[in-house]
Write an enzyme that holds these catalytic residues in place. Sequence first.
Site, PDB file in Angstrom:
ATOM      1  N   GLY A  65      -0.906  33.515 -27.705  1.00 55.37           N
ATOM      2  CA  GLY A  65      -2.158  34.273 -27.555  1.00 55.37           C
ATOM      3  C   GLY A  65      -3.274  33.278 -27.248  1.00 55.37           C
ATOM      4  O   GLY A  65      -4.332  33.277 -27.887  1.00 55.37           O
ATOM      5  N   ALA A  66      -3.014  32.387 -26.242  1.00 58.14           N
ATOM      6  CA  ALA A  66      -3.848  31.197 -26.037  1.00 58.14           C
ATOM      7  C   ALA A  66      -4.983  31.378 -25.040  1.00 58.14           C
ATOM      8  O   ALA A  66      -5.706  30.428 -24.773  1.00 58.14           O
ATOM      9  CB  ALA A  66      -2.957  30.047 -25.558  1.00 58.14           C
ATOM     10  N   SER A  67      -5.155  32.572 -24.483  1.00 63.83           N
ATOM     11  CA  SER A  67      -6.084  32.691 -23.362  1.00 63.83           C
ATOM     12  C   SER A  67      -7.375  33.429 -23.688  1.00 63.83           C
ATOM     13  O   SER A  67      -8.285  33.506 -22.860  1.00 63.83           O
ATOM     14  CB  SER A  67      -5.385  33.441 -22.217  1.00 63.83           C
ATOM     15  OG  SER A  67      -4.892  34.681 -22.702  1.00 63.83           O
TER      16      SER A  67
ATOM     17  N   GLY B 285     -10.363  34.896 -26.938  1.00 59.83           N
ATOM     18  CA  GLY B 285     -11.284  34.423 -27.973  1.00 59.83           C
ATOM     19  C   GLY B 285     -10.783  33.312 -28.884  1.00 59.83           C
ATOM     20  O   GLY B 285     -10.981  32.124 -28.614  1.00 59.83           O
TER      21      GLY B 285
ATOM     22  N   ASP C  74       5.348  38.443 -22.081  1.00 59.30           N
ATOM     23  CA  ASP C  74       5.267  39.211 -23.317  1.00 59.30           C
ATOM     24  C   ASP C  74       5.772  38.398 -24.519  1.00 59.30           C
ATOM     25  O   ASP C  74       6.969  38.166 -24.657  1.00 59.30           O
ATOM     26  CB  ASP C  74       6.093  40.489 -23.155  1.00 59.30           C
ATOM     27  CG  ASP C  74       5.977  41.387 -24.363  1.00 59.30           C
ATOM     28  OD1 ASP C  74       5.171  41.073 -25.271  1.00 59.30           O
ATOM     29  OD2 ASP C  74       6.690  42.398 -24.411  1.00 59.30           O
TER      30      ASP C  74
ATOM     31  N   ALA D 268      -3.570  39.504 -29.851  1.00 60.36           N
ATOM     32  CA  ALA D 268      -4.165  40.817 -30.140  1.00 60.36           C
ATOM     33  C   ALA D 268      -3.677  41.730 -29.027  1.00 60.36           C
ATOM     34  O   ALA D 268      -4.094  41.579 -27.874  1.00 60.36           O
ATOM     35  CB  ALA D 268      -5.684  40.733 -30.155  1.00 60.36           C
TER      36      ALA D 268
ATOM     37  N   TYR E 261      -9.181  39.461 -40.165  1.00 62.22           N
ATOM     38  CA  TYR E 261     -10.595  39.813 -40.321  1.00 62.22           C
ATOM     39  C   TYR E 261     -10.715  40.775 -41.485  1.00 62.22           C
ATOM     40  O   TYR E 261      -9.911  41.692 -41.625  1.00 62.22           O
ATOM     41  CB  TYR E 261     -11.112  40.465 -39.026  1.00 62.22           C
ATOM     42  CG  TYR E 261     -12.577  40.794 -39.067  1.00 62.22           C
ATOM     43  CD1 TYR E 261     -13.516  39.776 -39.231  1.00 62.22           C
ATOM     44  CD2 TYR E 261     -13.028  42.093 -38.946  1.00 62.22           C
ATOM     45  CE1 TYR E 261     -14.876  40.060 -39.281  1.00 62.22           C
ATOM     46  CE2 TYR E 261     -14.391  42.391 -38.987  1.00 62.22           C
ATOM     47  CZ  TYR E 261     -15.301  41.363 -39.159  1.00 62.22           C
ATOM     48  OH  TYR E 261     -16.639  41.636 -39.214  1.00 62.22           O
TER      49      TYR E 261
ATOM     50  N   TYR F 229     -12.215  49.581 -40.091  1.00 65.41           N
ATOM     51  CA  TYR F 229     -11.448  48.340 -39.908  1.00 65.41           C
ATOM     52  C   TYR F 229     -10.522  48.058 -41.096  1.00 65.41           C
ATOM     53  O   TYR F 229      -9.330  48.358 -41.049  1.00 65.41           O
ATOM     54  CB  TYR F 229     -12.392  47.142 -39.626  1.00 65.41           C
ATOM     55  CG  TYR F 229     -11.571  45.992 -39.069  1.00 65.41           C
ATOM     56  CD1 TYR F 229     -11.420  45.824 -37.699  1.00 65.41           C
ATOM     57  CD2 TYR F 229     -10.889  45.120 -39.916  1.00 65.41           C
ATOM     58  CE1 TYR F 229     -10.612  44.821 -37.187  1.00 65.41           C
ATOM     59  CE2 TYR F 229     -10.073  44.119 -39.408  1.00 65.41           C
ATOM     60  CZ  TYR F 229      -9.942  43.967 -38.041  1.00 65.41           C
ATOM     61  OH  TYR F 229      -9.131  42.987 -37.544  1.00 65.41           O
TER      62      TYR F 229
HETATM   63  P1  NAD Z   1      -8.421  38.372 -27.531  1.00 65.19           P
HETATM   64  O1  NAD Z   1      -8.272  39.730 -26.969  1.00 65.19           O
HETATM   65  O2  NAD Z   1      -9.579  37.551 -27.094  1.00 65.19           O
HETATM   66  O3  NAD Z   1      -7.095  37.499 -27.256  1.00 65.19           O
HETATM   67  C1  NAD Z   1      -5.822  38.039 -27.408  1.00 65.19           C
HETATM   68  C2  NAD Z   1      -4.766  37.097 -26.889  1.00 65.19           C
HETATM   69  O4  NAD Z   1      -3.482  37.744 -27.032  1.00 65.19           O
HETATM   70  C3  NAD Z   1      -4.898  36.751 -25.391  1.00 65.19           C
HETATM   71  O5  NAD Z   1      -4.532  35.409 -25.206  1.00 65.19           O
HETATM   72  C4  NAD Z   1      -3.859  37.654 -24.734  1.00 65.19           C
HETATM   73  O6  NAD Z   1      -3.340  37.166 -23.493  1.00 65.19           O
HETATM   74  C5  NAD Z   1      -2.780  37.624 -25.811  1.00 65.19           C
HETATM   75  N1  NAD Z   1      -1.820  38.720 -25.709  1.00 65.19           N
HETATM   76  C6  NAD Z   1      -2.028  40.053 -25.790  1.00 65.19           C
HETATM   77  N2  NAD Z   1      -0.856  40.722 -25.669  1.00 65.19           N
HETATM   78  C7  NAD Z   1       0.109  39.786 -25.514  1.00 65.19           C
HETATM   79  C8  NAD Z   1       1.504  39.834 -25.332  1.00 65.19           C
HETATM   80  N3  NAD Z   1       2.189  40.986 -25.337  1.00 65.19           N
HETATM   81  N4  NAD Z   1       2.164  38.662 -25.151  1.00 65.19           N
HETATM   82  C9  NAD Z   1       1.513  37.476 -25.132  1.00 65.19           C
HETATM   83  N5  NAD Z   1       0.191  37.359 -25.341  1.00 65.19           N
HETATM   84  C10 NAD Z   1      -0.492  38.512 -25.526  1.00 65.19           C
HETATM   85  O7  NAD Z   1      -8.417  38.572 -29.105  1.00 65.19           O
HETATM   86  P2  NAD Z   1      -9.047  37.781 -30.345  1.00 65.19           P
HETATM   87  O8  NAD Z   1     -10.184  38.574 -30.857  1.00 65.19           O
HETATM   88  O9  NAD Z   1      -9.199  36.349 -30.063  1.00 65.19           O
HETATM   89  O10 NAD Z   1      -7.868  38.023 -31.397  1.00 65.19           O
HETATM   90  C11 NAD Z   1      -6.953  37.030 -31.794  1.00 65.19           C
HETATM   91  C12 NAD Z   1      -6.675  37.199 -33.266  1.00 65.19           C
HETATM   92  O11 NAD Z   1      -7.875  36.937 -33.997  1.00 65.19           O
HETATM   93  C13 NAD Z   1      -6.252  38.631 -33.646  1.00 65.19           C
HETATM   94  O12 NAD Z   1      -5.279  38.570 -34.661  1.00 65.19           O
HETATM   95  C14 NAD Z   1      -7.541  39.220 -34.198  1.00 65.19           C
HETATM   96  O13 NAD Z   1      -7.330  40.302 -35.061  1.00 65.19           O
HETATM   97  C15 NAD Z   1      -8.095  37.994 -34.916  1.00 65.19           C
HETATM   98  N6  NAD Z   1      -9.516  38.072 -35.277  1.00 65.19           N
HETATM   99  C16 NAD Z   1     -10.451  38.473 -34.375  1.00 65.19           C
HETATM  100  C17 NAD Z   1     -11.776  38.572 -34.791  1.00 65.19           C
HETATM  101  C18 NAD Z   1     -12.848  39.038 -33.833  1.00 65.19           C
HETATM  102  O14 NAD Z   1     -13.931  39.398 -34.281  1.00 65.19           O
HETATM  103  N7  NAD Z   1     -12.617  39.005 -32.551  1.00 65.19           N
HETATM  104  C19 NAD Z   1     -12.157  38.220 -36.096  1.00 65.19           C
HETATM  105  C20 NAD Z   1     -11.172  37.764 -36.980  1.00 65.19           C
HETATM  106  C21 NAD Z   1      -9.848  37.709 -36.558  1.00 65.19           C
END
Ligand code: NAD
Length: 400
Positions: free
Chosen positions: A48-50, A52, A111, A140, A224, A234
């Site tokens: 999930g490297a791309s 946030g 995936d 996510a 979160y 949430y």
């Molecule tokens: P994001 O949408 O910015 O990033 C999600 C990442 O998951 C992307 O790299 C995407 O390519 C990857 N992804 C999605 N489906 C995929 C799949 N099937 N296979 C491979 N990669 C896949 O999301 P984010 O907000 O950075 O969330 C990342 C984590 O941080 C989550 O667990 C989220 O709940 C947690 N989080 C987010 C927040 C917030 O406010 N944004 C706060 C606390 C925790």
Amino acid sequence: MIIKPRIKGFLCTTSHPVGCEKDVVLQIAHVKHRGVVEHGPKRVLVIGASGGYGLATRISAAFGSGASTIGVFFERPSVKNRTASPGWYKSAAFTKLAEEEGLYAKNLNGDAFSEELKAATIALIKADLGQVDMVVYSVAAPARQVPGGELVRSTLKPIGEPFEGSTIDINSSEIRSIALEPASVEEVNDTVKVMGGEDWELWIAALLEANVLAEGCITTNYTYLGSEVTWPIYYHGTIGKAKEDLDRAALALREPMASVNGHAYVAVMKGLMTQAASAIPGMSVYLSLLFKIMKSNGTHEGCIEQTTRLFLERLFTGDINDLALDEKGRIRLDDWELTPEVQDQVKALWHTVSEENLNEISDFAGYQAAYLQMHGFGFGEVDYEAEVDQVVEMSLAFGD
Ligand code: NAD
């Protein structure tokens, strides 16, 4: 082509390659400004490297610790006249900038839930790095294909009682009422299946089985908790059940990780504008209020500030057996968000937000700007009237 934001609902269907690169450049600058993570990891896998938090973690690892990084993500390259997804452009920019500094960076696009992608990642680690010292799970996803082919979807719904709240239209600044019926038992279970800890455990089992986790390896997953005002949708909702399951998974991973003297942690992060967060009903009101309060306190952070603080002040301070953890064994980076002063101010304003006072009592403008910047728009030094090539190549170890 000349690329402008095209927004439908909470979705922006275009993204800007030059602006996305600018975003990565600024994140790298922050990490360098904060300095070297002396005890940081040297070989890091981010699933999930791309987006946030995952992208920010990868940048913190590469540019703070000098780590070789492997990134797994699910992104869309540019096809015909469509721009690529922001995560594609940002990963391409990250890879280029890392390589320019002599850092190893390889990518797998596909995936993460599939066995095929897990096997390809393991083969790449074996071929190039031997083992990894850190595995970050930051996926996510809206849906998960389970073995057998069934597609399970996650939902963002309350549990037990209906939810009534407000959301702000990102384009028009209009405030709209939202009402959601409680989730069914099946919807709760499906959300846990997609966003809970099972796939994290499957990754770790596969990586351990293949002997690609180094002695002392650390694995993290992000959660979160948030404010009382967002709990109904949430933390007490379907997504909260999935997040509770991460705590279960972290405990369950203690034993297998002990076989390499390793550790598994859930890190509680701050609420921020990311692709995933922009889809959560009612989050726009909360984050707009929060941003205003935290900015005026001087405690506002973005993903990169959070992950850099995670590396420098929580995880890699030198003694992994002496981490500051909460009563559930979690690392806390939401400390500044959840101070009573901040939360009391949010609660006092929560029911008073209107279209008339939106820009006065909240930082909706900042929320909007963060949304646009997430897609590569709104960076001062980027010429958005200039022609740009929307096709940006990225070499991939898996996928296309
Ligand atoms: P994001 O949408 O910015 O990033 C999600 C990442 O998951 C992307 O790299 C995407 O390519 C990857 N992804 C999605 N489906 C995929 C799949 N099937 N296979 C491979 N990669 C896949 O999301 P984010 O907000 O950075 O969330 C990342 C984590 O941080 C989550 O667990 C989220 O709940 C947690 N989080 C987010 C927040 C917030 O406010 N944004 C706060 C606390 C925790």
